[in-house]
Structures are given as C-alpha cells and as structure tokens.
Scaffold this motif. Structure first.
Motif, PDB file in Angstrom:
ATOM      1  N   VAL A 269       8.979  44.960  47.130  1.00  0.00           N
ATOM      2  CA  VAL A 269       9.626  45.926  48.015  1.00  0.00           C
ATOM      3  C   VAL A 269       9.915  47.185  47.209  1.00  0.00           C
ATOM      4  CG1 VAL A 269      11.698  46.491  49.325  1.00  0.00           C
ATOM      5  CG2 VAL A 269      10.677  44.249  49.586  1.00  0.00           C
ATOM      6  N   CYS A 317      16.075  40.602  47.991  1.00  0.00           N
ATOM      7  CA  CYS A 317      16.145  41.929  48.598  1.00  0.00           C
ATOM      8  C   CYS A 317      17.187  41.928  49.703  1.00  0.00           C
ATOM      9  CB  CYS A 317      14.789  42.337  49.160  1.00  0.00           C
ATOM     10  SG  CYS A 317      14.802  43.972  49.922  1.00  0.00           S
ATOM     11  N   VAL A 318      17.955  43.004  49.763  1.00  0.00           N
ATOM     12  CA  VAL A 318      18.985  43.148  50.790  1.00  0.00           C
ATOM     13  C   VAL A 318      18.346  43.237  52.182  1.00  0.00           C
ATOM     14  CG1 VAL A 318      19.094  45.676  50.751  1.00  0.00           C
ATOM     15  CG2 VAL A 318      21.159  44.357  51.254  1.00  0.00           C
ATOM     16  N   TYR A 410      18.170  46.408  45.365  1.00  0.00           N
ATOM     17  CA  TYR A 410      18.335  47.861  45.563  1.00  0.00           C
ATOM     18  C   TYR A 410      19.515  48.447  44.803  1.00  0.00           C
ATOM     19  CZ  TYR A 410      22.432  47.937  48.698  1.00  0.00           C
ATOM     20  OH  TYR A 410      23.701  47.853  49.208  1.00  0.00           O
TER      21      TYR A 410
HETATM   22 MO   LIG Z   1      15.415  45.360  48.271  1.00  0.00          MO
END
Ligand SMILES: [Mo]
Ligand SMILES: Nc1nc2c(c(=O)[nH]1)N[C@H]1C(S)=C(S)[C@@H](COP(=O)(O)O)O[C@H]1N2
Length: 553
Positions: A269, A317-318, A410
């Motif tokens: 990502v 990943c968020v 992130y």
């Molecule tokens: Mo992410």
C-alpha cells in the motif's frame, strides 16, 4: 471518413506527446512523466473514502486502474482536439499546449517536484502540437487544382494550405489555361491529401514510438544501476538474531495464511505510481530537527557498520477493513531507530525532549508522523534493510524503510526513507493526517477467519475454522469462535513467536448441515477483548468481528 482521420490525428499527437515525454522524463526523472504526475495529483486529491474504496477493490491494481483511466480520458480529449484541429488548426495545436501545461503544472507541483520536471510535458506538448498542425493540414480539403503553374502553397503541407478559406463546397473557379492536373481533376471537391496524410501520420507514429522506446531503455538502464546496487548487497549477520520461529507457530492447517508472509505475496500500500528505485550507494538519510543535538547524515554502509537486529514484525494497514488482506508478517533486519536517535541526542518527551513527533520523509515526498515516545519506549522500532532474508524489495522500500511494531503503517512504516525530522504534532500534519486520518494510531486488536472461505460449502462433520489474529506489541492471548450467535469456543492458538507478530488459531467445528454464520474475536495480551462495535477504517482503523457465512452440505 475525414472526421475519423481527424480523431486519429489527435490520437497520434497524444501518442507523440506521451512518447516524447517518456524520453525526456528518462533524462529528467521518470516520475516527471505527465501521466505519472497527473496520476499523483489525483492520488493526492482523492477523498480518503474514495481512496479507501480503490485500495480495497483494486488492491495494488488501483495504480493500473488509475493509469488506464487517465489514458482513456486523454484518448477521448485527443480525439476531440483532433477534430477541432481539422477545422481550426491553430486552436487544435493550442489545445495540445494547454494539455502540456496541465502535465507540467502537475509534475512541478508534486511534493518532490522541481522546475525541470515540467520539461517532459512541455517538450512532448510542443512536438505534439506540431504533429497535429501538420496532420490537420493534410486533412484540409484540396481544392480542384487550378491549371499550372501550381501555386506551391496550395499543395504543400505548409501552414498556409490549411488556413486557406477553401472549405468544403467552396471550390475556387479554375482558371483558363493548359489542361488541369489529372489527379486533381479526378478528385471530388472536398477531397484532401489522403496519401500525404497517411505518410505524415505513419512517420509521426513511428518516430514517436522510437522516442518512447529509447526513453524506456534509458529509464531501464538507470534503474539497472539501482538493481545492481541491490544485487551487490550481502546482508550482515545480525548482532541480535531473532530466535527461530517456534515450532507450532504455523499450525499447518490448510487455508490459514502462512505464519511468515513471503515477500512476493506481502501486501503493498503506497501512493507511488512509479516504484522509486534508489541506488543504495547514493542513498543518504538525514536526522535533524527540534532537540537534535547532533544532526546525522548516514549512508547505507554507515547503517551496516552499526549493530544490526533481526526481528519478526507483523505490519498492518489502517485501510484494512475487518477481514481484509492488508496485513502481513515478515522477518526484518535493520538498525534500531532508538540507538540512532540517542546518538543524535534526541530525548523522549517524557524526559523533557522538545519534539513529540518524528516525521519521516521518503524520496517520493511521502511524509509519515510517528510519536517519538513510542519509538524510544524500548520496542524494536527500526530502520529495516532486509525482509525475509533478502534486501528490501523495491516495492517494500529499498534501500531502507522504517518499522515500528504496534503502529499502523501510515504512521510508522516509511518506505524509501531519506529524511527524519524531529518536530511536534502541533507544528506539522503528515500526508494522511492532512487527509482526515488520525495523527496517531495504534494497531487495534483484530482477528480474521481465513478458512472456510465465505460461502464455502464444506461437508458436515469436523470442519477446521481458522485464521490469524493480531494486536502488535500487546500480543494475542485468546481467540474465540462462535456459530450462529451461540456460545464462544476457545480456539487453539499457534505458538507465540513474539508479541509483535500475529498468531494463527484454529477451532475444530462439529459442523451440521445448513446455513451458518461463523464469528471470531481475539483478546490481546492486556486482557482486552476485541470490540464488536463496527466502525470503518477512517480515521484510525476498522473494528468489529469478522464473520463468514457458509453452507454446510
Ligand atoms: Mo496503510
Ligand atoms: N514512502 C511511502 N511509505 C509508505 C507508504 C507510502 O505511500 N509511501 N504507505 C504506508 C502505508 S499506508 C503502509 S500500510 C505501509 C505498507 O507497507 P508495504 O507496502 O511494504 O506493505 O507502508 C507505509 N509507508
């Protein structure tokens, strides 16, 4: 016919623009190409919800979808501009220049952009405008030839020819004189220089393709340098090796994600439309900012000379929705970030340090903000050099990326890192924070059913229900499964590798025939059980229990 050829001339001009831009971008910077630049702007401007949707539905293909979308739109505009040029040559050529300007502005405006990044778009557009002007001239109606002497301007492809007031049906009166040129006589009044068009169009297309090809080759040879630098790296033997993954961490149940995620299948990502290819030999990292008593500039070899640690860390990943695929587990080797920060004289906020945010910046201009306190609290935050026994793959941040166990990617996992600045959360919002995501986000306790798959139809009898659960840096202490909202059953856990990694789990389900809903929940190392409260990914990670519906035969 003429309209179709006019549209085609627009397409050829656009092709010329892109190919020439490719060649110039190869000399300037591959990321400065117009499609990449415009795509980058789209990525940056896309509302988080749309981006989240794209990441979820196209996964890593979101970039390909975006590229194709831009090209399709460009093709439509190109055809329209081609038709415009066949009526008004100058306006058509001017429209091409406007598109070039759009590309140039997009490229220069990128976070890592510089004025020279305008060149690919500008040079491409100027040549494309010329090509379109020329082709439009060939499409201009050729008046029935007046008798000789033939005025050169009337048959030449020079601009004047297309600008004559000779429109369809406005054939100039032939003058008296010697016999007309037979060819012109045979042509209908609205005929154009068909052969001339075909020759010019073919020449333009071939020349453009040639330029594009040379551009590709040049870019490839530049990238070959980065690839060679990667191939030359021998990862050091870690000073602090990770213990072997315990036997039993992998339960060996078919359908459960493997305990270690192979690099090839590790999720990706990022916002990079062109994967940055950095030469490790030229790579530098600067550590500076608020409260940095001794700013550092480090090269790759400088990192290798420091104590190197090896750790298993699960990265999430968020943007991963409940049950989603954006989580993976790897064995990383790198240098502890806390050591480097201490060397630079950085103090934790709890010990009076003035900076509470560490902003990492990548070669492609991405910024991520991490709490300084977390990096210095003893966990294995690192600048990673290796992933599962090889130097980082380019897609995963070669030559160096950051990792902080327990934080979403992130806010911690900067790939292609080149700068670390100590600052405060008050003073600076990183890239995603400017786009509605939380400034700070700890990984939430999550569990996922990998098997059976949704809508599977296993046979009645014992059906293993299994998957993975993660709560990085807190660890997983329990996983439970229930069927159709009934009692919770404790799942068997894979052996714990560490609290920074996920754990596999399995429960042998005595399945009876019919339609059933399976649900899972995990409890972390602090004793807190995963909440059933469903929230979406924005702003700091999804929650809720993953459920799978199956039809037992
Ligand atoms: Mo992410
Ligand atoms: N330079 C850069 N680093 C980045 C990102 C990015 O877009 N650019 N994305 C982050 C996000 S959102 C995540 S989840 C992780 C993903 O790392 P991976 O692609 O190696 O799995 O990288 C992080 N580091």
């Amino acid at each position: 016919m003429r309209a179709a050829l006019a549209a085609l001339s627009g397409l050829i001009a656009a092709f010329c623009a892109l190919c020439v831009a490719e060649l110039v971008a190869a000399l300037v910077r591959p990321e400065a190409g117009p499609v990449t630049a415009v795509g980058g702007v789209v990525v940056d401007r896309t509302p988080p919800a749309v981006k989240d949707f794209a990441v979820r539905h196209f996964g890593t293909d979101d970039k390909l979808v975006l590229r194709l979308g831009i090209l399709a739109l460009l093709a439509l505009f190109a055809m329209a501009v081609g038709v415009l040029a066949s009526r008004h040559r100058r306006a058509g050529a001017a429209a091409v220049l406007v598109f070039g300007l759009v590309g140039a502005v997009a490229a220069v405006g990128r976070p890592e952009g510089s004025p020279s990044d305008a060149l690919p778009s500008v040079v491409g557009a100027v040549l494309a405008a010329g090509v379109l002007y020329l082709l439009a001239g060939r499409l201009a109606p050729v008046p029935v030839r007046p008798p000789t002497p033939v005025s050169p301007s009337a048959v030449s492809p020079s601009p004047a020819a297309g600008e004559t007031e000779t429109g369809p049906g406005r054939t100039p009166e032939p003058e008296a004189g010697p016999a007309p040129v037979p060819e012109a006589e045979a042509a209908p009044a609205s005929a154009f220089d068909r052969r001339g068009f075909v020759v010019a169009a073919t020449a333009a297309a071939v020349a453009s393709a040639g330029a594009g090809y040379v551009g590709r080759r040049l870019t490839a040879s530049v990238q070959a340098g980065a690839s060679a630098s990667r191939a030359d790296i021998a990862l050091p033997v870690p000073d602090s090796a990770a213990p072997a993954v315990p036997r039993g961490a992998d339960l060996g149940v078919r359908g459960i994600s493997s305990f270690v995620t192979p690099n090839k299948s590790f999720y990706r990502v990022d916002t990079a439309l062109v994967v940055p290819r950095v030469d490790a030999g030229r790579w530098r990292l600067r550590i500076h900012g608020k409260g940095v008593a001794h700013p550092l500039t480090l090269g790759y070899q400088d990192l290798l000379r420091r104590p190197v640690v090896e750790r298993d860390i699960t990265l999430a990943c968020v943007s991963n929705e409940v049950g989603g695929p954006y989580v993976g587990n790897a064995r990383w080797i790198g240098v502890r970030l806390a050591d480097l920060l201490r060397e630079a004289g950085v103090e934790a906020p709890s010990r009076g340090g003035p900076a509470d945010q560490l902003v990492s910046r990548s070669v492609d201009g991405m910024t991520l903000g991490t709490p300084v306190e977390t990096v210095l609290d003893g966990r294995d935050a690192m600048l990673a050099l290796g992933m599962n026994g090889e130097p980082l793959p380019f897609e995963h941040g070669f030559p160096v990326r950051m990792l902080v166990p327990g934080l979403y990617g992130y806010v911690s996992a900067c790939k292609w890192i080149e700068d670390i600045e100590l600052t405060t959360f008050d003073a600076y919002d990183a890239y995603w924070v400017k786009r509605d995501w939380a400034p700070q986000a700890t990984v939430k306790t999550e569990s996922r059913i990998d098997t059976p798959r949704p809508f599977a139809s296993p046979k009645a009898g014992t059906v293993p229900v299994g998957g993975v659960a993660w709560a990085q840096h807190r660890g997983i202490s329990r996983v439970e499964v229930r069927v159709d909202g009934g009692d919770w059953h404790a799942a068997r856990l894979g052996a714990e590798d560490g609290r920074d990694t996920w754990r596999q789990w399995v429960w042998e389900w005595p399945a009876t025939s019919g339609h059933h809903t399976l649900e899972v929940r995990a409890t972390d190392g602090t004793g807190a059980t995963q909440t059933d409260h469903r929230v979406g990914t924005v702003p700091d990670g999804a929650t809720g229990w993953h459920s799978v519906v199956v039809d037992v035969d």
